[in-house]
Each structure stands twice: as C-alpha cells, then as structure tokens.
Design an enzyme around this catalytic site. Structure first.
Site, PDB file in Angstrom:
ATOM      1  N   CYS A 163      52.027  46.650  51.905  1.00 38.52           N
ATOM      2  CA  CYS A 163      50.584  46.705  51.632  1.00 38.52           C
ATOM      3  C   CYS A 163      49.825  46.019  52.776  1.00 38.52           C
ATOM      4  CB  CYS A 163      50.272  46.023  50.318  1.00 38.52           C
ATOM      5  SG  CYS A 163      51.232  46.669  48.913  1.00 38.52           S
ATOM      6  N   CYS A 196      47.945  42.491  52.488  1.00 41.75           N
ATOM      7  CA  CYS A 196      48.608  41.359  51.848  1.00 41.75           C
ATOM      8  C   CYS A 196      49.313  40.442  52.830  1.00 41.75           C
ATOM      9  CB  CYS A 196      49.611  41.877  50.817  1.00 41.75           C
ATOM     10  SG  CYS A 196      50.419  40.555  49.908  1.00 41.75           S
ATOM     11  N   CYS A 249      47.651  33.273  34.744  1.00 40.52           N
ATOM     12  CA  CYS A 249      48.170  34.509  35.330  1.00 40.52           C
ATOM     13  C   CYS A 249      49.404  34.182  36.161  1.00 40.52           C
ATOM     14  CB  CYS A 249      47.107  35.157  36.199  1.00 40.52           C
ATOM     15  SG  CYS A 249      45.585  35.504  35.281  1.00 40.52           S
ATOM     16  N   CYS A 262      49.029  36.210  31.268  1.00 37.11           N
ATOM     17  CA  CYS A 262      49.099  37.524  31.887  1.00 37.11           C
ATOM     18  C   CYS A 262      50.207  37.488  32.933  1.00 37.11           C
ATOM     19  CB  CYS A 262      47.766  37.865  32.548  1.00 37.11           C
ATOM     20  SG  CYS A 262      47.789  39.408  33.476  1.00 37.11           S
ATOM     21  N   CYS A 307      45.122  45.039  32.790  1.00 38.30           N
ATOM     22  CA  CYS A 307      44.172  44.529  33.767  1.00 38.30           C
ATOM     23  C   CYS A 307      44.415  45.266  35.070  1.00 38.30           C
ATOM     24  CB  CYS A 307      44.384  43.031  33.951  1.00 38.30           C
ATOM     25  SG  CYS A 307      43.463  42.315  35.317  1.00 38.30           S
ATOM     26  N   ARG A 351      35.801  40.780  36.653  1.00 42.94           N
ATOM     27  CA  ARG A 351      36.114  39.480  37.216  1.00 42.94           C
ATOM     28  C   ARG A 351      35.888  39.466  38.719  1.00 42.94           C
ATOM     29  NH1 ARG A 351      41.240  39.291  36.419  1.00 42.94           N
ATOM     30  NH2 ARG A 351      40.859  38.955  34.219  1.00 42.94           N
TER      31      ARG A 351
END
Length: 405
Positions: A69, A72, A109, A142, A202, A272
């Site tokens: 990615c 990242c 999370c 989460c 999410c 968020r």
C-alpha cells in the site's frame, strides 16, 4: 444556497444525495465554506447532538508488512524510520489500552500490520480482547487485522469483539494505482464478512493521495452501499520513505469540504476524523467537530498525534462534550432491539454501531496509519508541505515510554 438547503433536508430524512450534489459540495468556494460547515453541522447535530466519541489505537504489531500500500509507513519496502515489533502480549496490550480509556476513550481499536491474520493470530487477539474486557467493564473493542478468511470474523465476535475495521481507502477505479498485492474486491469482501458475523463494520477512506473529486465521491457512495456503522476519514500523512511522500495535496478548507460531503452522504453514520487531522486541519480542527462526531485520542499507529489533553480541551472549547461510556453512539433507529454497541438496521450509510480502528490511513493491508503532531514551527501557507508536523511515534505500545492519551 439552494444546494445546502436541499442537502440538509435530505440528511434529516436519511436520503441519499445525487452524485452531482456531492460533487458540488467539494467544488464550493472558500467564501461559502462556513455556510457548508453550518449546513452539514445541522445534520450532524440532528443525529448525534454535540457528543464526540473518543477512540484509542493500540498497535499490536508494527511494521514489516508484506503488502505494498503506497500510503503506508509499514508497507513492503518502506524506508520510514518507524517502530518495528512483533505481537504485544495480552497484558501489554491491555496496559496500553488502559491509558486511552483513562483519558476518556470508550472504544479500543486493536490493530496489526499484515495481509490478514492466521488462525493463531486470531487466537492471540481473542486473548487480548478478553484481557481488556475483563479489566474494563463496558469497553468497546474493534479489531483491525487485515483481510479476513472464512470463519475468522465469527471467532472474533465470539471472543467479544464489537467491531471490525477495514477501509476501502479510495475508489475502485484507482485502487490498483495505490496497491497491487490485494484488490479492492478483497477489501469489500472483508467488510461483508464482518457484517455477516454480527460485528459492527467500520470502513472509510484516505484523502490526499492525488485522487479527483470523482474518486472521493465514488468511494463514499460505495461506502454508503456497504452500510458500515462508522466511516473514518483519513488525511494522508506523506511519510518520508513511502511512495507518496511528496503528495501534499490538502488544505484545511479542502479537508472540511470532504468531511461535509461524507456527512451529507452518510448522515446518520458515525463519521470519524482519523489520521492526519493534526497535519492537514491544523488550527481548523475545532470546525471539523461540527461535521464529524468521533475522533482518535492521542497517538496513531506509527505517528504522533495531538496531546490527549489538547484533544479534550479542544472539544470543550468548541462547545462539544465527550460521549460517555453509558451513551449509545448511533441514533435509535440503528441500535439493535437487544441493545449492544450497535445494530445493522440498514439505513443510510451505516447501521452497526461504528468506530472501528479504521481511522488511520492504512497500515499493512487492513490497518491505518496516519496522524501527526501539533507543531510549533512558523506557520506555512496552506499550499506548502508541513513536514514539521509529521513525527514518528516513539512512545506507547512497543516502547518503555508512557503513551500519549
């Protein structure tokens, strides 16, 4: 402005705007920006009042991800000088989570870099969930572990997970430009697996990667169709050592328009402000609270965030209040009859009780990434890169230093 009146009316009815209306929000002028914020703020207050939900990230395993990615810092081939460590033990993760909960977070999370969890990884995370829930009554947990295989979402749910985060990140048509080691369809499949297992889904996006307005509208409309409870909006942190290090495409005004568009398209979902708010919104962060009803507290996965105390002061100074642990985040029509953290009643953009860990920009295949610090350097013009605001996390999980919460 007729456009804004129309969008407010549709938002109060949970009616989907047209693509043209969503694009028009992104195309509004700076002269109209406060009108846009005020209009989207009406929709936000209608469904969420003046509450702000706080979420706290714990990076269970940092760096060394096999996925590529582009955004990242934990990606394959990343030269970013981030913390790298293997799995935290359950008691270590629980200790890290306690700092965020003490600071006012109601959701933890748990994130791990990588393509996706092995069955052994699911066992590890299940033990961590139990450790956190045993020590913190009422906490929401989460998980954000990447692409899920069949049966893994059910196992996480059985272990006590409330939600699962997996971001779409960008439009389907441009996804191959930022990642080649997995597909957009892979991500959609994982969100659907979470839904099917009864987890609150999410899923969000990353803005600032060079995408067009059409790309942004595409991904937000795709998110609405997937119906996640929570939609984290990340703003790219251009980490040195990553392919997108030179992509400084955002201004505070642009960020506010994006958040407003997301609110209009997903009126009753938890929106968020995730990674990158400190770097790109900067002194305009309080205005963004009129659009989003959720933020992350303290640091992010691999980068530093605004001090937790400053987050709390900002919320209070802007006239908002921290959502209590005993308050339900989502509107009543989205809450399951049996209670719990959320339901999938399929209305508007989301139905499960949102707030995943996906408010980061994407670590590994399914984690997030971003964040930044409140800088003290001389103020630059909006168009200039603010590399002074990008700081690698050196405290909290994976270190011997106290976390920022």
């Amino acid at each position: 402005m007729d456009l804004l009146n129309t969008l407010v009316d549709k938002g109060l009815r949970r009616e989907l705007p047209t693509r043209g209306e969503a694009l028009a929000v992104l195309a509004t002028s700076d002269d109209d920006l406060l009108d846009v914020v005020a209009a989207a703020g009406k929709v936000r207050r209608h469904w969420f009042g003046r509450r702000v939900k706080l979420n706290y990230l714990v990076n269970l395993k940092s760096g060394l991800c096999p996925e590529d990615c582009s955004y990242c810092s934990q990606r394959l081939g990343s030269k970013a000088d981030i913390l790298k460590y293997t799995w935290l033990k359950p008691d270590e993760a629980s200790e890290a989570a306690a700092a965020g909960l003490a600071g006012g977070a109601k959701r933890v999370c748990l994130v791990a870099s990588g393509r996706g969890p092995t069955d052994r990884d699911v066992d590890r995370v299940s033990q961590t969930i139990k450790a956190i829930k045993d020590q913190n009554e009422g906490v929401e947990v989460c998980a954000c572990l990447g692409l899920l295989s069949d049966g893994q979402a059910e196992r996480l749910r059985a272990a006590g997970a409330d939600a699962y985060n997996h971001n779409l990140n960008t439009s389907e048509s441009t996804y191959g430009d930022i990642t080649t080691t997995h597909t957009y369809a892979d991500r959609v499949d994982t969100v659907r697996k979470a839904h099917a297992a009864g987890l609150s889904a999410c899923s969000g996006l990353i803005a600032g990667m060079g995408e067009t307005d059409e790309d942004l509208v595409d991904v937000v409309f795709s998110l609405r169709a997937l119906d996640p409870d929570s939609v984290p909006v990340n703003f790219l942190i251009p980490f040195e050592g990553t392919p997108l290090a030179k992509e400084w495409n955002l201004t505070p005004q642009r960020c506010l328009r994006i958040l407003a568009m997301v609110r209009f398209v997903c009126p009753d979902a938890e929106v968020r402000i995730a990674g990158g708010r400190e770097v790109h919104l900067r002194s305009m962060q309080p205005l963004a609270l009129h659009l989003a009803n959720s933020i992350f507290l303290g640091d992010y996965l691999t980068s530093e965030g605004q001090a937790g105390k400053a987050d709390l002061e900002m919320i209070a100074d802007a006239g908002f209040e921290v959502e209590g642990a005993d308050e339900v985040t989502l509107p009543e029509h989205r809450v399951a009859a049996a209670g719990g953290c959320g339901s999938h009643e399929a209305a508007g953009c989301a139905s499960h009780e949102g707030a995943g860990c996906g408010s980061h920009a994407g670590a590994g295949c399914g984690a997030h990434e971003d964040g930044g610090v409140c800088g003290t350097a001389a103020v630059a013009t909006a168009a200039e890169p603010r590399t002074d605001l990008v700081a690698v996390r050196r405290r909290g999980a994976g270190t011997d230093l106290a976390p920022n919460a």
